[in-house]
Design a protein around this motif. Structure first.
Motif: not given
Length: 146
Positions: A47, A103-104, A120, A40-41, A82
């Motif tokens: 991602i 997450f996104t 990504q 997770q960035d 993560g």
């Protein structure tokens, strides 16, 4: 070509898989990346995906710090807590798991974004909005330097 460049948006199929763009698969093959490290960035709702070299780079950064320091602990929480390992299927597709979706906010489509040594996964609308914002900020910064 040995860098991840450009961007492409692909649909997620009914089984929850998305085809990784051919150009990105070529870079993975050229770099002999079999297993994908995904995390997770730290900044963006995306991602980040790369090979073991990407994970190794972060782990070297942690090792350079005192392992009990807040900075090392935070970095470990981000890259280990993560992160997950994933693999492409035989057709070059990636499973869009809950790890990615939660997450996104990715739902029906995925935008793949090249970031040189990794790529990504973005929700298309989020990528377009943040890319536009970055372009405008760069434009304004260029005006200020005149």
């Amino acid at each position: 070509m040995n860098r991840f460049l450009s961007n492409a948006t692909n649909r997620i199929d009914s089984k929850g898989r998305v085809s990784v763009p051919a150009a990105f698969r070529s870079v993975l093959a050229e770099r002999n990346i079999q297993e994908l490290y995904c995390f997770q960035d730290f900044v963006f709702p995306a991602i980040s995906v790369g090979g073991l070299d990407l994970l190794d780079r972060f782990e070297r950064q942690i090792a350079a710090d005192d392992p009990f320091s807040p900075a090392a602990n935070q970095m470990s929480l981000l890259i280990h807590g993560g992160g997950v390992f994933m693999k492409l299927d035989a057709e070059g597709r990636l499973m869009v798991t809950d790890f990615i979706r939660d997450f996104t906010g990715i739902a029906g489509e995925v935008t793949f974004v090249g970031r040189a040594d990794h790529f990504q996964l973005w929700r298309p609308e989020a990528f377009l909005a943040l890319q536009s914002q970055a372009r405008e900020e760069r434009r304004l910064a260029g005006r200020r330097s005149e």
